[in-house]
Design a protein around this motif. Structure first.
Motif, mmCIF file in Angstrom:
data_model
loop_
_atom_site.group_PDB
_atom_site.id
_atom_site.type_symbol
_atom_site.label_atom_id
_atom_site.label_comp_id
_atom_site.label_asym_id
_atom_site.label_seq_id
_atom_site.Cartn_x
_atom_site.Cartn_y
_atom_site.Cartn_z
ATOM 1 N N MET A 289 -10.926 -0.616 -5.928
ATOM 2 C CA MET A 289 -10.476 -1.493 -5.374
ATOM 3 C C MET A 289 -9.403 -1.115 -4.218
ATOM 4 N N TRP A 290 -8.705 -0.117 -4.776
ATOM 5 C CA TRP A 290 -7.508 0.373 -3.931
ATOM 6 C C TRP A 290 -8.049 1.346 -2.860
ATOM 7 N N ALA A 291 -8.984 2.123 -3.341
ATOM 8 C CA ALA A 291 -9.740 3.033 -1.983
ATOM 9 C C ALA A 291 -10.133 2.064 -1.021
ATOM 10 N N GLU A 292 -10.863 0.991 -1.470
ATOM 11 C CA GLU A 292 -11.352 0.078 -0.425
ATOM 12 C C GLU A 292 -10.215 -0.353 0.642
ATOM 13 N N LEU A 293 -9.205 -0.656 -0.160
ATOM 14 C CA LEU A 293 -8.163 -1.620 0.471
ATOM 15 C C LEU A 293 -7.347 -0.655 1.567
ATOM 16 N N PHE A 294 -7.208 0.659 1.019
ATOM 17 C CA PHE A 294 -6.555 1.719 1.840
ATOM 18 C C PHE A 294 -7.280 2.041 2.870
ATOM 19 N N LEU A 295 -8.437 2.241 2.779
ATOM 20 C CA LEU A 295 -9.307 2.543 3.959
ATOM 21 C C LEU A 295 -9.561 1.443 4.972
ATOM 22 N N TRP A 296 -9.816 0.215 4.388
ATOM 23 C CA TRP A 296 -9.551 -0.981 5.432
ATOM 24 C C TRP A 296 -8.407 -1.043 6.173
ATOM 25 N N ASN A 297 -7.370 -0.617 5.607
ATOM 26 C CA ASN A 297 -5.958 -1.022 6.439
ATOM 27 C C ASN A 297 -5.574 0.634 6.851
ATOM 28 N N GLN B 246 0.909 -1.363 -0.013
ATOM 29 C CA GLN B 246 0.062 0.197 -0.016
ATOM 30 C C GLN B 246 0.826 1.301 -0.199
ATOM 31 N N LEU B 247 1.914 1.239 0.821
ATOM 32 C CA LEU B 247 2.860 2.440 0.774
ATOM 33 C C LEU B 247 3.558 2.719 -0.454
ATOM 34 N N THR B 248 3.851 1.625 -1.171
ATOM 35 C CA THR B 248 4.503 1.804 -2.586
ATOM 36 C C THR B 248 3.332 2.286 -3.615
ATOM 37 N N HIS B 249 2.091 1.825 -3.531
ATOM 38 C CA HIS B 249 1.194 2.530 -4.433
ATOM 39 C C HIS B 249 0.817 3.874 -4.047
ATOM 40 N N ALA B 250 0.956 4.197 -2.653
ATOM 41 C CA ALA B 250 0.530 5.674 -2.276
ATOM 42 C C ALA B 250 1.647 6.707 -2.828
ATOM 43 N N ILE B 251 3.044 5.998 -2.743
ATOM 44 C CA ILE B 251 3.955 6.937 -3.227
ATOM 45 C C ILE B 251 3.768 7.068 -4.819
ATOM 46 N N ALA B 252 3.558 5.984 -5.572
ATOM 47 C CA ALA B 252 3.636 6.092 -7.049
ATOM 48 C C ALA B 252 2.363 7.012 -7.573
ATOM 49 N N VAL B 253 1.386 6.798 -6.811
ATOM 50 C CA VAL B 253 0.092 7.715 -7.154
ATOM 51 C C VAL B 253 0.652 9.087 -6.802
#
Lengths: 288, 288
Positions: A229-237, A190-197
Motif C-alpha cells: 500500500m505505501w509503495a503505491e501511495l508514495f509513487l502516486w504522490n 508520507q514524509l513522516t513515514h519516509a523518515i520513520a522507515v
C-alpha cells in the motif's frame, strides 16, 4: 443518505471492513460487500458487518447499489472502475478511501457512466495491521475525514460524503481540493513515514531496544508498514513527497552546518522555532 | 549506599529535583541541595524533597557530603568541579545525569582530588518541561539507567551507581563505555530530536493541526525542546550526531531515488526491512 440506502463496499480489507461495521452499527441495514477473498466475506457476514457479499457473479450487487465505497488501492480502484463501472445505475453516488487524490479522482470520474457521481474522500485513520479481521481496531472517533470535490461534483455528492463521515463518527470533516490534499498528505503523512522507515533502516537499529527512550519508540512506531500500500501511495504522490523530502533535508542539513560551525546561537534559534511551532500546533489541536 | 549517607544534589532543576524526591521517598534522610535559585531550594524544602539547601556559603555542605549528584549541564559541571571540587573529602563518590559522556567524564575525573571517585551515569528519563516544580512528573519506572565507567573507576563506584539506579526505581540498569554511550545517544536520542525539530520547522507546519494524523503528532512531540540544554548536548556530541545525520540522510536519499526512478520493488524492500527491524525491536523490548 437514509437507512434504506443499499451500500456496496468494494474491497473488504481493514478500511472496507471498518466502514461496513460502522455503517451497520449506525443503523444501515443494507450493507453488502465484494472482495476476491471468500474468507473476508465469510468473516464479515459472521460478525454481522454485512448483510451479504460475494467474490464472483456480483454484477447484480453492483447494479442495485445506491451508494458505493471503493476501499481499494488506487491502481486497483482504477482497474475496477474500468471493468465494472458501467454496471452502476444512474443516481448512484460513490466514494473511496484513498490516501492520494490528484490524477486518481479525475480518472475515476471520467470513467464512470453519466449520472453516477464519484465524490472522493479520505478517512485519516488506520492501524499498523491489515484485513477485515482487524476492522474493529480502527477508531474513527478522534480522526479527520477529508472530502476532496472537483468541479464535476454536485452539492448533493458533497453532502453525501459529509453524512457518511458523520455516520461513521469522525471527529472532524473537512473539504479541500485534491491538490491541497496531496500536498498536505505528502508532508504530514508520507514524509513522516519516509523518515520513520529511514530511521529504522539504520544498520543494527533493532539492537537499540535496550537503550532507547520514548522519543525513538514514538518516531519509529510507523516504520511497521504495509509495503504494498505505501509503495503505491508514495509513487502516486511522488512529486509532492520528493518536494517534502528536499525541504526537510535542507533543514536537517542547516542544523548539521550549525553543528559543524559550533554555532550555538543558530541551534538555539532553530530549537525555539520548533518549540513555538509545536506549541501553536498543540494549541490549535486543543481548540478543535 | 546506606540510609545514613549524606547526599548532596548540585543543581536543583527537573532531574536534580526528581533525584532529591526519589531518594527521600526511598528512605534516605540526609538529602541536601545547592542551586543558584533560592526559589528552587525553598520549593524542595517545602515539599520535603530535601532536608535543607543553600544558594551560597555552601562549602560546609560540600565538605560533609558522602555522595554527590551533579545535576548540571556539562559545561556547568566542568566549571563547578574546577571551582569547588577540591572541597570534597576523600571517600566521597560522585555521579552526574549528563546526556553526553566522552570528554566530560575524563575531565571531571582528572579535576577531582585524590580519593574522590566520579562514576558517570545517565538517567534516560525526562519531560518536555523543566524546573524542580515539575520533578514529580518524571517517571523513572519504565526507564533505562546507564552507567559509563572508565579505567579510573572502582567496583565500589560502579556498585554505588547501580544501587542509586535501583533506589530511584529505574526499570533497567546497564553498563557501557563512554564512547558506546555517546554513539548510541547520537542515534536514538539526538538524531530523533534533530529530525523532530527539522520536521516542525517546515514553513507553516503548525497550520497542519487540522489535518494531521497520529504519526505526525508522535514524531513532533519532542520538537518542544529546551534549547539551552539541547544545544549544549548536540554540540558536545557533534561528531557522533553528524555521523548519524549523514547516515540517515543517505537512507532518505536512497528512498527518494527509488521514487524518482519509480522503483516499486526497491521501495517495498526498504519497507519490509524497516518493518522487520521494528518488529525485532518490539520483540526485544517485550522480552526485557
Amino acid at each position: 443518505m437514509n437507512k434504506n440506502d443499499r451500500f456496496l463496499i468494494v474491497g473488504l480489507g481493514l478500511l472496507g471492513g471498518s466502514y461496513a461495521r460502522g455503517l451497520t452499527r449506525a443503523g444501515f441495514g443494507e450493507v453488502y460487500a465484494i472482495d476476491t477473498n471468500p474468507e473476508a466475506i465469510r468473516f464479515a457476514r459472521d460478525k454481522g458487518y454485512i448483510a451479504d457479499g460475494a467474490t464472483e457473479n456480483f454484477e447484480e450487487l453492483v447494479r442495485m447499489a445506491d451508494r458505493v465505497i471503493f476501499a481499494l488501492y488506487p491502481t486497483a480502484l482504477e482497474g475496477w472502475v474500468a471493468r465494472y463501472g458501467a454496471l452502476l445505475r444512474p443516481g448512484c453516488i460513490c466514494t473511496d478511501v484513498s490516501g492520494v487524490k490528484a490524477g486518481l479522482v479525475e480518472t475515476v470520474q471520467a470513467t464512470l457512466p453519466e449520472g453516477v457521481e464519484f465524490i472522493a474522500s479520505h478517512p485519516m485513520a488506520g492501524k499498523e495491521v491489515s484485513g477485515v479481521e482487524n476492522a474493529h481496531l480502527v477508531d474513527f472517533s478522534p480522526a479527520n475525514f477529508l472530502i476532496t470535490p472537483t468541479e464535476r461534483n454536485t452539492p448533493e455528492g458533497v453532502e453525501f460524503a459529509r453524512q457518511l463521515g458523520r455516520a461513521l463518527g469522525f471527529a472532524h470533516i473537512r473539504v479541500l481540493s485534491c491538490a491541497e490534499h496531496d500536498r498536505m498528505i505528502g508532508y504530514v503523512s508520507q514524509l513522516t513515514h519516509a523518515i520513520a522507515v529511514s530511521l529504522m533502516c539504520a544498520p543494527g537499529a533493532e539492537r537499540f531496544a535496550e537503550y532507547t527512550g520514548d522519543s525513538f519508540r514514538d518516531l519509529t512506531r510507523i516504520a511497521r508498514i504495509n509495503e504494498t500500500m505505501w509503495a503505491e501511495l508514495f509513487l502516486w504522490n511522488r512529486e509532492n513527497l520528493i518536494d517534502e523530502i528536499d525541504g526537510f533535508t535542507a533543514r536537517l542539513q542547516a542544523l548539521k552546518s550549525y553543528l559543524q560551525q559550533g554555532d550555538r546561537a543558530a541551534l538555539e534559534e532553530m530549537f525555539r522555532q520548533s518549540t513555538r511551532a509545536r506549541a501553536a500546533f498543540d494549541k490549535k489541536e486543543k481548540e478543535e
